[in-house]
Design a protein around this motif. Sequence first.
Motif: not given
Length: 82
Positions: A33-38, A60-62
């Motif tokens: 689980r990684r928290k961040g901002t889009l 990170a890119t997805y």
Amino acid sequence: MLMTLQKIKQQLEDHIGEDITVVAQAGRKKITRRKGTLTKTYPSVFLVDLDQEENHFERATYSYTDLLTENIKLEFEVVQDA
């Protein structure tokens, strides 16, 4: 409803700037689980600036394909008015 990569990209563009949690399969019974901002969408990937207190990486890119095939799931933070 049939989801396409274009629909996924359009939906993510509506959430740029919002806090999200990316839930991903990291192996055989392991989930990360990684928290961040889009922060940005590109033609085939989207960018998440990660919370530095919880992650070792800045961003990170997805792939939209990861969402389509359910290799990752996104959880958007719910903003409640006080």
